[in-house]
Structure formats: C-alpha cells, structure tokens
Design a protein around this motif. Structure first.
Motif, PDB file in Angstrom:
ATOM      1  N   ALA A  27       1.362   2.944 -11.381  1.00 33.05           N
ATOM      2  CA  ALA A  27       1.487   1.695 -10.627  1.00 33.05           C
ATOM      3  C   ALA A  27       1.218   1.934  -9.145  1.00 33.05           C
ATOM      4  CB  ALA A  27       2.878   1.106 -10.835  1.00 33.05           C
ATOM      5  N   VAL A  28       1.716   3.056  -8.605  1.00 38.41           N
ATOM      6  CA  VAL A  28       1.465   3.389  -7.205  1.00 38.41           C
ATOM      7  C   VAL A  28      -0.033   3.551  -6.965  1.00 38.41           C
ATOM      8  CG1 VAL A  28       1.768   5.161  -5.429  1.00 38.41           C
ATOM      9  CG2 VAL A  28       3.723   4.433  -6.818  1.00 38.41           C
ATOM     10  N   ASN A  29      -0.708   4.234  -7.901  1.00 38.91           N
ATOM     11  CA  ASN A  29      -2.148   4.443  -7.762  1.00 38.91           C
ATOM     12  C   ASN A  29      -2.922   3.129  -7.842  1.00 38.91           C
ATOM     13  OD1 ASN A  29      -4.810   5.086  -9.765  1.00 38.91           O
ATOM     14  ND2 ASN A  29      -4.682   6.234  -7.859  1.00 38.91           N
ATOM     15  N   PRO A  33      -5.074   2.913  -4.260  1.00 41.51           N
ATOM     16  CA  PRO A  33      -5.965   3.817  -5.005  1.00 41.51           C
ATOM     17  C   PRO A  33      -6.167   5.191  -4.375  1.00 41.51           C
ATOM     18  CG  PRO A  33      -6.891   1.608  -4.923  1.00 41.51           C
ATOM     19  CD  PRO A  33      -5.709   1.609  -4.017  1.00 41.51           C
ATOM     20  N   VAL A  34      -6.000   5.286  -3.062  1.00 38.45           N
ATOM     21  CA  VAL A  34      -6.212   6.573  -2.410  1.00 38.45           C
ATOM     22  C   VAL A  34      -5.079   7.548  -2.726  1.00 38.45           C
ATOM     23  CG1 VAL A  34      -5.013   6.118  -0.234  1.00 38.45           C
ATOM     24  CG2 VAL A  34      -7.035   7.593  -0.257  1.00 38.45           C
ATOM     25  N   VAL A  35      -3.956   7.057  -3.230  1.00 32.28           N
ATOM     26  CA  VAL A  35      -2.826   7.911  -3.609  1.00 32.28           C
ATOM     27  C   VAL A  35      -2.991   8.307  -5.073  1.00 32.28           C
ATOM     28  CG1 VAL A  35      -0.318   8.087  -3.848  1.00 32.28           C
ATOM     29  CG2 VAL A  35      -1.308   6.797  -1.941  1.00 32.28           C
ATOM     30  N   VAL A  40       1.452  12.029  -7.439  1.00 28.48           N
ATOM     31  CA  VAL A  40       2.769  11.379  -7.464  1.00 28.48           C
ATOM     32  C   VAL A  40       3.582  11.899  -8.648  1.00 28.48           C
ATOM     33  CG1 VAL A  40       3.987   9.183  -7.730  1.00 28.48           C
ATOM     34  CG2 VAL A  40       1.948   9.308  -6.284  1.00 28.48           C
ATOM     35  N   ALA A  41       2.935  12.009  -9.810  1.00 23.44           N
ATOM     36  CA  ALA A  41       3.634  12.470 -11.011  1.00 23.44           C
ATOM     37  C   ALA A  41       4.166  13.888 -10.841  1.00 23.44           C
ATOM     38  CB  ALA A  41       2.688  12.399 -12.212  1.00 23.44           C
ATOM     39  N   ILE A  42       3.322  14.774 -10.317  1.00 22.51           N
ATOM     40  CA  ILE A  42       3.752  16.152 -10.104  1.00 22.51           C
ATOM     41  C   ILE A  42       4.873  16.207  -9.074  1.00 22.51           C
ATOM     42  CG2 ILE A  42       3.045  18.394  -9.189  1.00 22.51           C
ATOM     43  CD1 ILE A  42       0.269  17.843 -10.350  1.00 22.51           C
ATOM     44  N   ALA A  43       4.718  15.463  -7.968  1.00 26.32           N
ATOM     45  CA  ALA A  43       5.716  15.494  -6.900  1.00 26.32           C
ATOM     46  C   ALA A  43       7.079  15.032  -7.408  1.00 26.32           C
ATOM     47  CB  ALA A  43       5.257  14.627  -5.730  1.00 26.32           C
TER      48      ALA A  43
END
Length: 368
Positions: A27-29, A33-35, A40-43
């Motif tokens: 959802a963040v992506n 889109p640049v994120v 995010v998943a790994i972090a």
C-alpha cells in the motif's frame, strides 16, 4: 487432527504476520511509487525482530515464507518474461545485458574473495546484484544451501543456518543499494543525454529489482519505462542458466569429494588406520524445481499468447508473494550482528552496484 492441517496451523501465525506487513508495504508503494515495497517489508521485518516483537509461534510460518513463498513468487515471475521482446531491443542492448550480468557477477566474486567475504555471501551478493535482487538471491541460495549435499559435514543444520544468514544479509544489501540506484541513476542518464532508448537500456541493465526499474523508468517517461522493463527482464532470463551452471559445478565438486572420501575409507580398511565417516546422502538437483517452474512460465510467455489480464494478475501475485518473503527475511537480520560483521558485505554490495552501473553505462555509450 491430520498432520497436514496441524502443520498449516503452526505456520498460520507467521504467514499472517508476514502477509499483514507485506500488504502495508504494498500500500505504501502504491501511494508513493518511489518507495520500494521490498525495502519497507525488509525494514519492518528487521524492526519487529530486533524489538523482540515476533511471537514464538510465528517462527515456523516465517521460515516457510522465507523459503517456499519466495520460491513460488520467483516461479510466477517467469510469466513476465518474453524472450522475443528482449531480442526486439536490438543486439546492442542484448550485448549490454550480457556484458553487465557477466562482468558484475565475476568481478563481485573476485572482489569478495579479496575482501575475505564468506563464500556463500559473496555468491549471493554477486547474483542478486547481477540479475534481479532478492529473487535471484533466493534462487542461488537453493544451490548454495549445503543440506543434502554428498559428503557434507554434520550437522547440516549449521551450514543451512549460515546460508540463511547470508541470504538475509544479501537481500538487505541489494535492496538498499538498488533503491539508491533507482533514485540516482535517472538523473545521471538525463545529465549524459543518453536518449530515451539508451536511458531505458541503462536503467534496466543496472538497477537491481524489477519494481525499482519500474519506478526509475516512470520518473523519466513512458518510452524509457517500456525499454527499461524489457531490458531488466532480459537480465532476469539469465537467472536460470546461471543457477544451473553453479549447481552443476557444485554437484560435480561434491561428487568428487565423496569419491575421495570413499577411496580414503577403502584404503583405511585395508591398513587399519582411522578414517573419516562418509555421510550417505543423495546429490541435490542441479537446477532447483522452482527454477524449472520459472523456465516453464518463461516458455509459455514466449511461445503462447497470454491475455493481458492474466499477466497483470500473475505479476501482482508474484510481487505480493516476494514482498511477504521479504518480511520473513527481514526478521532474520540481527542488527547487532550486521553492524559488527556486515561491514565488508555492505561495502561489497556498494562496489557491486557501482560495477553494474559502470558496465551498463559503458555498454550503452559504445553499443546502443
């Protein structure tokens, strides 16, 4: 309760945790889109592990996500790849892809040896940087994994844990530096005035993940995006032959080691001298089954008309599955260990990224 149902009940907490975080990252992506969703998943995975928020009951499901779910995502990735589309870029672009992949992989291995980075980790970093990031790391980890290798030292679990640690570190490194490439390389291409086709080939040949290439190409324009994605998928096509080649080499070496041990044991029986025990295990497959599945879908996409709606659905499923697996891999990263021991690995990941970008840029300037 049937054994299979009991197994799935044990896996459910970890699967649900990884899926919930993956949906958040996705959802963040979609919103920004640049994120990168993978980053995010790994972090988040790293955070929940190192803040000790992972429930004990989630461990089995997380292990399943890091292995089986990731491999299923790699299989589905095959349906995005059309060999005729890659060839349609022109032989100059195909040469750039081949030079970048071969040069990046070889030079990263050589640098890793000089820097004394462990063998499994430098192999996974080289493959992830040269081919397609986390998906390539997963594919190569399957043949680097020593479980079931003839003559492997006992206990095999210790070797397997080393490979899993190496995979988590490699995924973190290629995702971080791939994200930096995604942000920096479009500006470099614009400053050098490479043109739409040249820029697309450069971005596709140098940035690690498919999603990162999509984001970078989208920052420049639709014409660049189309070329960049096809170029990137041209690198992904080389995943199977690279994994097969490494698997064949390791299989031959393992067989030679077993034959040597058998000869030593036979001689020891005659002389009465002590001898090492030979572990009677079967040889691992040269090409993992999920890589064969990947190749089957590449062939389907290249030879048969696949409706666009099917391609889109499979692409979304592949992205979500790989993102779920990234959460699980993130929970395998110990920040203290990464800080104390991961310096050489991160430096090698940075150097590999610079090598990839340099080879791709040189190839575009000379051949495209």
């Amino acid at each position: 309760m049937p054994a299979s149902l009991a197994t799935w009940r044990r896996r459910a907490p970890g699967l649900l945790l990884a899926t919930a975080v993956a949906l958040l990252a996705y959802a963040v992506n979609r919103a920004v889109p640049v994120v990168s969703a993978l980053l995010v998943a790994i972090a988040v995975g790293v955070l929940v592990r190192n803040l000790r928020l992972v429930p004990a009951g989630a461990e089995e499901g997380l292990r399943f996500s890091a292995r089986t779910v990731l491999r299923l995502g790699v299989v589905l990735l095959g349906l995005q790849l059309s060999v005729p589309e890659v060839v349609g870029l022109g032989w100059g672009a195909v040469a750039v892809i081949a030079i970048t992949v071969t040069g990046t992989w070889t030079l990263t291995l050589l640098l890793g040896r000089l820097m004394r980075v462990p063998a499994a980790l430098r192999m996974l970093l080289a493959t992830g940087t040269a081919i397609c990031g986390a998906s390539a790391v997963a594919a190569m980890a399957a043949v680097v994994d020593t479980r079931g290798t003839p003559g492997a030292r006992a206990p095999a679990e210790a070797d397997d844990e080393d490979v899993e640690d190496a995979a988590a570190t490699a995924v973190a490194a290629v995702t971080i530096f791939g994200t930096l490439s995604m942000l920096l390389l479009p500006g470099l291409a614009g400053a050098l005035d490479l043109g739409a086709h040249g820029t697309g080939v450069f971005l596709g040949a140098s940035i690690h993940e498919v999603g990162q290439v999509v984001a970078a190409g989208g920052l420049v324009g639709e014409a660049v995006l189309a070329t960049a994605v096809v170029t990137k998928l041209g690198r992904v096509v080389l995943l199977a032959p690279l994994v097969a080649g490494v698997g064949y080499a390791r299989s031959r070496r393992a067989r030679a080691e077993v034959e040597h041990l058998v000869a030593v044991e036979s001689a020891s029986v005659v002389t009465g001298a002590p001898h090492p025990a030979v572990v009677p295990t079967s040889r691992p497959p040269i090409v993992p089954g999920f890589v064969l599945g990947f190749l089957v879908l590449v062939a389907v996409r290249s030879l048969l008309p696949v409706p666009a709606v099917v391609q889109d659905a499979v692409q979304t499923a592949s992205t979500l599955l790989i993102t779920v697996a990234m959460v699980a891999l993130g929970t395998g990263v110990n920040v203290r260990t990464l800080i104390s021991r991961g310096g050489p690995a991160l430096l090698l990941g940075l150097l590999a990224t610079v090598i990839s970008a340099g080879l791709a840029l040189g190839g575009v300037l000379l051949l495209v």
